[in-house]
Design a protein around this motif. Structure first.
Motif, PDB file in Angstrom:
ATOM      1  N   PHE A  56       0.803  -1.183   0.000  1.00 18.83           N
ATOM      2  CA  PHE A  56       0.000   0.000   0.000  1.00 18.83           C
ATOM      3  C   PHE A  56       0.843   1.242   0.000  1.00 18.83           C
ATOM      4  O   PHE A  56       0.440   2.277  -0.466  1.00 18.83           O
ATOM      5  CB  PHE A  56      -0.911  -0.020   1.208  1.00 18.83           C
ATOM      6  CG  PHE A  56      -2.163   0.624   0.882  1.00 18.83           C
ATOM      7  CD1 PHE A  56      -3.116  -0.073   0.202  1.00 18.83           C
ATOM      8  CD2 PHE A  56      -2.356   1.966   1.156  1.00 18.83           C
ATOM      9  CE1 PHE A  56      -4.265   0.539  -0.170  1.00 18.83           C
ATOM     10  CE2 PHE A  56      -3.499   2.571   0.785  1.00 18.83           C
ATOM     11  CZ  PHE A  56      -4.462   1.861   0.126  1.00 18.83           C
ATOM     12  N   LYS A  75       0.478  -6.025  -8.507  1.00 18.48           N
ATOM     13  CA  LYS A  75      -0.153  -5.822  -7.204  1.00 18.48           C
ATOM     14  C   LYS A  75       0.108  -4.407  -6.718  1.00 18.48           C
ATOM     15  O   LYS A  75      -0.779  -3.761  -6.153  1.00 18.48           O
ATOM     16  CB  LYS A  75       0.383  -6.837  -6.194  1.00 18.48           C
ATOM     17  CG  LYS A  75      -0.180  -8.212  -6.388  1.00 18.48           C
ATOM     18  CD  LYS A  75       0.287  -9.145  -5.300  1.00 18.48           C
ATOM     19  CE  LYS A  75      -0.459 -10.471  -5.386  1.00 18.48           C
ATOM     20  NZ  LYS A  75       0.063 -11.437  -4.407  1.00 18.48           N
ATOM     21  N   VAL A 123      -2.074  -2.041  -8.672  1.00 15.79           N
ATOM     22  CA  VAL A 123      -3.448  -2.031  -8.166  1.00 15.79           C
ATOM     23  C   VAL A 123      -3.521  -1.231  -6.875  1.00 15.79           C
ATOM     24  O   VAL A 123      -4.480  -0.479  -6.632  1.00 15.79           O
ATOM     25  CB  VAL A 123      -3.959  -3.471  -7.960  1.00 15.79           C
ATOM     26  CG1 VAL A 123      -5.254  -3.481  -7.177  1.00 15.79           C
ATOM     27  CG2 VAL A 123      -4.162  -4.141  -9.299  1.00 15.79           C
ATOM     28  N   GLY A 124      -2.489  -1.363  -6.058  1.00 16.04           N
ATOM     29  CA  GLY A 124      -2.421  -0.558  -4.844  1.00 16.04           C
ATOM     30  C   GLY A 124      -2.501   0.926  -5.169  1.00 16.04           C
ATOM     31  O   GLY A 124      -3.195   1.693  -4.498  1.00 16.04           O
ATOM     32  N   ILE A 148      -3.838   2.267  -7.864  1.00 13.90           N
ATOM     33  CA  ILE A 148      -5.180   2.591  -8.358  1.00 13.90           C
ATOM     34  C   ILE A 148      -6.132   2.743  -7.177  1.00 13.90           C
ATOM     35  O   ILE A 148      -6.937   3.671  -7.122  1.00 13.90           O
ATOM     36  CB  ILE A 148      -5.698   1.485  -9.303  1.00 13.90           C
ATOM     37  CG1 ILE A 148      -4.818   1.411 -10.543  1.00 13.90           C
ATOM     38  CG2 ILE A 148      -7.135   1.747  -9.698  1.00 13.90           C
ATOM     39  CD1 ILE A 148      -5.163   0.275 -11.472  1.00 13.90           C
ATOM     40  N   ALA A 149      -5.985   1.825  -6.213  1.00 12.71           N
ATOM     41  CA  ALA A 149      -6.875   1.861  -5.071  1.00 12.71           C
ATOM     42  C   ALA A 149      -6.743   3.169  -4.314  1.00 12.71           C
ATOM     43  O   ALA A 149      -7.709   3.690  -3.767  1.00 12.71           O
ATOM     44  CB  ALA A 149      -6.586   0.684  -4.149  1.00 12.71           C
ATOM     45  N   LYS A 150      -5.540   3.676  -4.274  1.00 13.68           N
ATOM     46  CA  LYS A 150      -5.341   4.938  -3.575  1.00 13.68           C
ATOM     47  C   LYS A 150      -5.796   6.128  -4.403  1.00 13.68           C
ATOM     48  O   LYS A 150      -5.769   7.256  -3.942  1.00 13.68           O
ATOM     49  CB  LYS A 150      -3.864   5.113  -3.244  1.00 13.68           C
ATOM     50  CG  LYS A 150      -3.416   4.281  -2.076  1.00 13.68           C
ATOM     51  CD  LYS A 150      -2.528   5.059  -1.153  1.00 13.68           C
ATOM     52  CE  LYS A 150      -3.337   5.915  -0.195  1.00 13.68           C
ATOM     53  NZ  LYS A 150      -2.509   6.610   0.774  1.00 13.68           N
ATOM     54  N   GLY A 151      -6.160   5.858  -5.633  1.00 16.38           N
ATOM     55  CA  GLY A 151      -6.592   6.948  -6.498  1.00 16.38           C
ATOM     56  C   GLY A 151      -5.422   7.692  -7.113  1.00 16.38           C
ATOM     57  O   GLY A 151      -5.561   8.829  -7.556  1.00 16.38           O
TER      58      GLY A 151
END
Lengths: 1104, 426
Positions: free
Chosen positions: A41, A68, A71-72, A74-77
């Motif tokens: 993250f 991975k 994607v982390g 992307i998840a954080k924007g």
């Protein structure tokens, strides 16, 4: 608007700095975490360079690791779009997780990198052809999620193809893709509607929810697409996954409001009546009386209500709510209350759920107090409730209050007023005010209570009380000068502007009742005028003006002083008001005209404010919708139309029903919850499918014998259904070529699937399939004419149309015969109300496993069950049981067996046997099981060992025995822990069969193949009653487990079955002759069984 | 339907976002933050917030806001129910649903969200299917994965999704076949000052943990099914059989699931049952007084068992939100420990087990702010407790039978009564 956008801007700024700060913070921990699988993250921008390298390396693990981390991001924007080229290369990776992550990335960024995204398309196109349905589905899913306009044609093609895929899962995905494509390119609407139309016809429960969702999104106004699928959707509803249920229910609510007439116009009597008629299935009544009654609920309307009712038990709160709103908007008034209990149950759920449910209850309780009144205590407020929940509960309690319960409610309110949550306490005071106005008996009590509250220490409470008292006094000002005086006394202590303003207004309005106090108050106000809030100043000016008019002697100077203060106030409203008042009340030469009316203007009697619920106006929105919650029209909200004055043509929904039901009705032996659905259409309301079936069968075969029943000949019944239904739709909608070719392809598709179903026994395996293909199509076109005629007849049978006399004659004719058949079914259908299976009564306790399991396994999709000749449920199950073990010989254990005549679950070749074990001894029997058997080759499926049987207890178990098509007894040992008892089961020949349904034509064909050696016949003299009142079917069904074949002639009865073990067809024909003789003919290749059966039948028919 | 999802922690940071359609800027959450600021308590944020172009529907659980962005009309409960399902799934996967757990497992979270919605419409929400698609992370698997580079995405394809019993995985195998059922009842009650019951109702659930091989078909019957007149079922339960015979017949999902929940209310108008349907298992004697003008208040509380059917009342915890004016307390518990937080004014007393011979009590004085007037409301007292081996409503399972498989499962049934929202007004 302006302020909104600036607001936005400033927030954006803030967001920007926020994220900057975040980034700053994160740089520190990263170094230590790098590489660890779960430290993902905290990846930051600087690392993106090595991400690229990792993605381009050869090692799968490195790539995966990199993905991975991406994607982390992307998840954080965070923006990771520059990695696009590196990522997209991995789209064809073998590693599933890597591939999935790439998909995630692709869907997220394809819109921004359209050209590069095209690189991946070919991979998906290839995957769309994969033999594995899941891979096809996922390819379509990703392909349609890529929002790149240039691939619209490719998507369109893929959707079309997927919509006719064999796999329902892929079809479901294509329904989802429709919405995606539509939002990408609205020009495709017409093409997409075609696909939707096609998918709506789909019989799979998997597809139903998704396609209705697509319908709602793309073409919610095309109600006409629903007509033909309405009944199917109602019937499938129970088995659709929960999210689909919500969507379908809300669509059907809208649909029903356009198609049925209002059930609300009449009073309860009629509703009850129609319900009774329905439950009794009293066809006669329904048919004869409609003219007498002003309102009769459309059977389809009833169907919807019936089929949604079980969903009130759903664990999904959204489903329960949507059923509740459906009942609210569609059900007769006296039935709505069945949703109450379920809604109240939802209140135990999460806070957010409570909020929405309470809102809806608030709306409902305004119109229908009675519904929730018994549950009033569920709306009592707890100190731990969130504020908005509390105020909703208050709202509801207020609406529910009536003369009978007001004392309880007020007592409860007293507790709330003392609450530490002052906002809530204030709300309670308003609620008390509302109760006081609504219920005149308690107005005084409430008013006194509120006056007491004026001495409360809390300011907000006092202020709210003042405001509410003011409103109450307005409704009946005559006798309350005491209260006004009291409030004047309190005036100095009250600081809340609204409350001060209210008191001032009261003083002014009723200044004649408090002539001494009012000028004094005005004096005080003059002193503090400059430091008051605007609202108080305005009321001061008002008070001054009113006093000036009524009591100018005392207040002239004060008024002038205040008007002068007001003239120079900072607030322009106050300046304006002052100017206006001055001109109005102080007469001068120019405008004396108006000042004459000053008294009337200022002291006009004012209507009392209506204290009513904030939820009063919400009923313009459909319950349960977002619009209802926010009380404004949400975008995409679809109005619920008013009931039509005259119901549109109800026959538009008719099309596909008649045939499927006929085919289904006999095969409904399974219990499962999937069931309710299937057989219901208007047949529900008539007594039994059977009756009509025979009726239409006989009339049509008389005039030509290529009737609908025969058209499918050897084809599996399901294929027949679908083709017929589409034929019928042809006739009404005149798109004949297209859909008939469609139906053909449908039928072919289904054929491919026929091998899957576990429990269907194929009597005539594939050999026949070849010609049936052709048959279906050919006959479909040729027989359509006759069929339509026979169809319309059976239609009018079902409905209540009053037709010509000939019609009636036909009806009565066809009715006379099957009467007894109906009777024998009746006990079943009584139980049947909930569309329960026609399982025999005796069995309910024990047999369940088998039918219901199968029901579940099979119930999912209507479309994939088929066999050449359908095995159906038993026409009759004899309740006679035979002794297996007498209690004397069994040392207290007694056993009885009977043949439930159900297909055996364990193996299709077995006959199921139901054994009831009873312990008549005084000690428990342990470990009852089956021991050795003889002949040793005997194939028995034993029941599970009964661990312990208490004294006087009994248990029913099931076993399967393969008798190998002989009546040789099955010998085996029944063992307890201590003992062994040899027992034997001796089947009657009739129990070795399984009933099958076939058409008359099939029957004749089969019969033609079984002549000579295979035929045995005998002529008997029938017992008198067999000739007249009772049809032959009863005694025959008692003797042998055979299915009734619809027959065109009154005096010939045909029955068909097959042997359990080898599946050989057994055909029985009973031909009634003159002078009470009958010819029994039996055709079967198992000639021994044939002759044994003949003997039994002779006996039964002769004596019975 | 659901456009995007933002996860917001209690300090107002967005720590995860997921979009199912085109990307919605996270600035849309500003409207949410505004509402959050306006709300006095975290629970008071309205679940539905309209903004000019979107609608925000949020759910607060485990101190995380799950904010869904909606663009057009959709039943709000649909979204709320789904969001709760998401939380349940996370909890199922990670044991807890905290910000840390979500951040640690962000890839799994993303994979899950991707499977759960397609274009904003729920696709696979059954935990059995999801687990087949994406294996839940365990410590062992994480270690193995980092070493070998293998994945936690299931290799097989999710056949369950296509099956007719979508809630059950296929090919389940256990060496020990066992099925446990917990009947847990929570009693919600409001007791008034004088000790009489204002409202009392029972919320019961039957939670199951079924680990059985193959495709077992279970039936569960009750001694007194009449009690259950307001029930909701797991989709696996065959409703028709329940209607007809009052027997629960179902093919269970694999693992833990809630078989049914029911509601027994004191208002159920049953002819055969009296109004005192719900027996209140504990009583509270209280004497809380504030005197006008004095800076001291008295506080006395005694608990005792009542109608417990001979079972012990355990894990008793009393809490009460004292009025703002209370500065501190000086209390003596006869058993257990008590704490008082002078900032939040929350008094909590961990009593433990109630001994009927020697009733626990808490007595002492409260010191009030000097000069402040006496609070006009006495605090409400919230009580939690547990009673093992008994279901308050008297619901009893009769028997559990299994069909469809040959082995003999180990069966167990446990009863428990708990306090739900149990409040005593003083």
């Amino acid at each position: 608007m302006l302020s909104m956008s600036t607001n936005n801007l400033s927030y954006n700024d803030q967001g920007g700095t926020d994220s900057a700060v975040e980034v700053g913070q994160e740089t520190t921990p990263t170094s230590s975490n790098a590489g660890a699988g779960f430290g993902l993250f905290s990846v930051d921008f600087k690392k993106n360079d090595d991400l690229k390298e990792m993605l381009e390396s050869n090692k799968e693990s490195l790539k995966l690791e990199a993905m991975k981390r991406v994607v982390g991001l992307i998840a954080k924007g965070k923006n990771a779009s520059e990695l696009f080229p590196a990522v997209v290369k991995n789209v064809a990776s073998k590693n599933i997780e890597l591939k999935k992550l790439v998909y995630v990335y692709l869907v997220r960024y394809a819109e921004e990198q359209q050209d590069l995204a095209l690189l991946s398309i070919s991979t998906f196109q290839r995957a769309l052809k994969d033999p594995n349905q899941l891979i096809r589905a996922s390819a379509l899913r990703v392909l349609s999620s890529i929002r790149v306009p240039i691939i619209v044609p490719i998507m369109m093609l893929a959707i079309k193809e997927a919509a006719s895929d064999m796999s329902p899962y892929v079809r479901k995905t294509s329904a989802h893709a429709i919405q995606k494509l539509y939002s990408l390119d609205q020009d495709q609407k017409d093409l997409l509607i075609e696909v939707i139309e096609k998918l709506l016809k789909d019989k799979s429960t998997l597809v139903a929810g998704s396609v209705v969702m697509a319908f709602e999104e793309v073409c919610p106004d095309r109600i006409d697409l629903i007509h033909k699928n309405y009944r199917k959707l109602c019937n499938l509803l129970v088995d659709v996954e929960e999210w689909g249920q919500v969507v379908i229910i809300s669509m059907l609510t809208r649909y029903a409001r356009t198609q049925f007439t209002s059930p609300w116009k009449e009073d309860g009597v009629f509703d009850e009546h129609s319900e009774r008629a329905f439950y009794e299935s009293d066809e006669e009544k329904t048919r004869n009386e409609p003219e007498a009654k002003p309102y009769m609920m459309d059977p389809d309307h009833r169907l919807l209500l019936r089929n949604t009712k079980p969903l009130l038990q759903s664990r999904n709160t959204a489903v329960v709510m949507s059923v509740a709103q459906l009942y609210w908007h569609l059900a007769p008034k006296n039935e709505v209350s069945i949703v109450t209990k379920s809604l109240v149950r939802l209140l135990r759920s999460h806070r957010e759920v409570q909020y929405i449910v309470l809102q809806n209850i608030a709306s409902m309780s305004i119109q229908r107090k009675g519904m929730f009144e018994p549950y009033m205590k569920s709306f009592y407020v707890r100190s731990t409730d969130a504020t908005h929940i509390k105020s909703l509960k208050l709202e509801i309690l207020t609406s529910l209050a009536n003369e009978a319960n007001i004392s309880t409610v007020l007592r409860e309110f007293q507790t709330y007023v003392k609450s530490q949550d002052k906002e809530f306490a204030a709300g309670t005071i308003q609620a008390i005010g509302r109760c006081a106005t609504n219920i005149s008996e308690v107005t005084d009590t409430c008013l006194n209570g509120l006056v007491l509250l004026l001495s409360n220490r809390d300011e907000t409470v006092v202020a709210e009380s003042v405001v509410v008292i003011r409103k109450l006094l307005q409704t009946q000002p005559t006798q309350h000068s005491d209260i006004i005086k009291h409030m004047a006394k309190l005036f100095d202590n009250i600081t809340v502007p609204m409350a001060r303003a209210s008191i001032l207004w009261l003083m002014g309005e009723y200044c004649e009742r408090v002539p001494k106090i009012a000028p004094d108050v005005l004096r005080k106000m003059a002193k503090s005028f400059t430091s008051e809030e605007d609202i108080v100043k305005l009321q001061t000016v008002n008070l001054a003006a009113k006093l000036y008019l009524t009591n100018s002697k005392q207040t002239k100077l004060l008024t002038q002083y205040i008007l002068n203060l007001g003239k120079y106030d900072q607030n322009y409203d106050i300046r304006d008001r002052t100017r206006f008042i001055r001109q109005l009340i102080v007469p001068n030469d120019k405008n004396g005209a108006l000042s004459k009316y000053a008294h009337r203007i200022l002291l006009a009697p004012k209507p009392a404010p209506l204290l009513e619920s904030a939820y009063k106006d919400r009923d313009r929105y459909q319950l349960g919708t977002l619009s209802h919650t926010i009380n404004t029209k949400a975008s995409g909200y679809l109005e619920l139309s008013d009931w039509p004055a005259v119901a549109p043509d109800q026959s538009v929904r008719n099309v596909e029903v008649i045939e499927p039901v006929k085919e289904w009705a006999p095969s409904l032996w399974k219990t499962g919850k999937s069931k309710p659905a299937k057989s219901s259409d208007d047949k529900f309301y008539s007594d039994s499918g059977e009756e009509e079936e025979e009726g239409s069968g006989s009339s049509s075969s008389e005039d030509g014998s290529s009737s609908s029943e025969e058209s499918g000949s050897d084809a599996e019944s399901r294929v027949e259904n679908s083709s017929q239904s589409s034929e019928e739709s042809d006739e009404s909608s005149s798109q004949s070529e297209k859909s008939s070719s469609e139906s053909e392809s449908d039928s072919e598709k289904k054929k491919r699937k026929t091998k899957t179903p576990l429990q269907k026994k194929t009597v005539k395996p594939t050999a026949k399939d070849g010609d049936s293909d052709g048959n279906v199509a050919k006959e479909a076109s040729s027989s359509s004419a006759e069929e339509s005629s026979s169809d319309s007849e059976s239609d009018s049978d079902a409905h209540t149309d009053s037709d010509s006399g000939t019609e009636h004659k036909k009806k009565t004719k066809s009715k006379a015969k099957p009467k007894v058949e109906v009777k024998s079914k009746k006990e079943v259908s009584l139980l049947d109300l909930g569309d329960f299976t026609p399982a025999p009564v005796t069995q309910l306790k024990s047999s369940i496993l088998s039918p219901s399991l199968l029901g579940d396994l099979e119930g999912m999709s209507l479309s994939n069950v088929s066999s050449t000749i359908q095995v159906s449920g038993p026409a009759f199950v004899p309740e006679k049981s035979h002794d297996l073990l007498h209690r004397m010989t069994g040392k207290g254990l007694s056993a009885q067996y009977q043949f439930p005549r159900q297909p055996c679950l364990y193996q299709p070749t077995m006959v199921s046997v139901q054994i009831s074990l009873t312990n008549t001894s005084d000690h428990p029997l342990e470990q009852i099981h089956i021991g050795d058997r003889s002949p040793t080759g005997l194939n028995i499926h034993c029941f599970n060992t009964v661990e312990c049987l208490e004294p006087e207890a009994s248990v029913t178990v099931f076993m399967g025995i393969d008798f190998n098509d002989s009546t040789q007894a099955a010998n085996f040992q029944l063992c307890t822990k201590e003992d062994h008892f040899s027992v034997s089961i001796q089947p009657a020949v009739g129990d070795l069969f399984l009933p099958i349904t076939m058409t008359e034509l099939d029957f004749r064909k089969e019969q033609g193949k079984l002549l000579g050696m295979n035929e045995s016949s005998a002529t008997i003299t029938m017992a008198a009653e067999n000739m007249t009142s009772q049809p032959i079917s009863r005694p025959v069904a008692t003797v042998a487990n055979l299915g009734v074949v619809p027959s065109g002639q009154d005096d010939i009865h045909r029955f068909a079955g097959k042997t359990a073990s080898s599946g050989a067809v057994v055909l029985v024909t009973v031909e009634l002759r003159e002078s009470s003789t009958a010819l029994i003919t039996i055709n079967t290749e198992k000639s021994v069984m044939g002759s044994m059966l003949l003997r039994d039948l002779k006996q039964a028919l002769a004596q019975a | 339907m659901i456009h995007s999802l933002f996860l917001v922690n209690s300090s107002g940071d967005i720590f995860l976002e997921k979009h199912w359609k085109s990307v919605v800027s996270r600035s849309v959450c500003d409207y949410f933050f505004e509402a959050q600021e306006r709300a006095s308590e975290p629970e008071n944020v309205p679940p539905v917030i309209p903004t000019p172009h979107h609608y925000l529907i949020s759910v607060l659980r485990h101190r995380i806001y799950f904010v869904a962005v909606i663009q057009s009309e959709v039943p709000p409960l649909f979204v709320i129910e789904f969001l709760h399902r998401v939380v349940d799934t996370f909890q199922d996967y990670f044991g807890v649903c905290t910000e840390a757990a979500i951040k640690d497992n962000v890839v799994v979270v993303y994979e899950l969200l991707e499977e759960m919605l397609d274009n904003g419409f729920p696709l696979a929400t059954e935990s059995n299917i999801l687990k087949e698609l994406i294996k839940p992370p365990t410590i062992l698997r994480t270690v193995v994965n980092t070493i070998t580079g293998s994945t936690n995405v299931g290799e097989q394809l999710p056949t369950g999704q296509l099956s007719v019993v979508p809630w059950r995985r296929t090919g389940v195998k256990y060496t020990n076949n066992e099925a446990y059922f917990d009947v847990v009842e929570e009693i919600d009650a409001i007791i008034d000052k004088s000790g009489s019951t204002i409202t009392a109702e029972i919320q019961g659930v039957i939670d199951a943990c079924v680990k059985l091989t193959g495709m077992p078909d279970l039936t569960l019957s009750f001694m007194n099914p009449r009690l259950l007149d307001d029930v909701s079922f797991h989709p696996c339960v065959r409703f028709k059989r329940w209607e007809a015979e009052r027997i629960l017949s179902f093919i269970p999902p694999d693992g833990n699931f809630r078989l049914l929940s029911y509601h027994v209310s004191s208002q159920n108008l049953h002819p055969l049952r009296s109004a005192s349907l719900v027996a209140i298992p504990v009583y509270v004697k209280h004497n809380i007084t504030f005197r006008e003008g004095s800076s001291q208040g008295r506080f006395e509380l005694t608990l005792g068992p009542k109608q417990t059917m001979g079972k012990g009342v355990e894990a008793v915890l009393v809490s009460s939100q004292l009025p703002r004016g209370v500065l501190n307390t000086n209390l003596n518990p006869t058993q257990g420990t008590y704490t008082f937080d002078p900032v939040t004014k929350l008094l909590s007393w961990d009593v433990g087990k109630i001994n009927p011979q020697k009733l626990p009590s808490l007595k002492g004085s409260m010191s009030l702010q000097a000069g402040a007037s006496k609070p006009d409301e006495n605090p409400t007292i919230n009580i939690q407790f547990k009673i093992q081996q008994s279901a308050l409503s008297g619901l009893k399972v009769n028997r559990l039978d299994m069909y469809g498989e040959k082995y003999k499962p180990f069966k167990g049934i446990k009863y428990m009564t708990k306090a739900g929202k149990f409040q005593v007004r003083t």
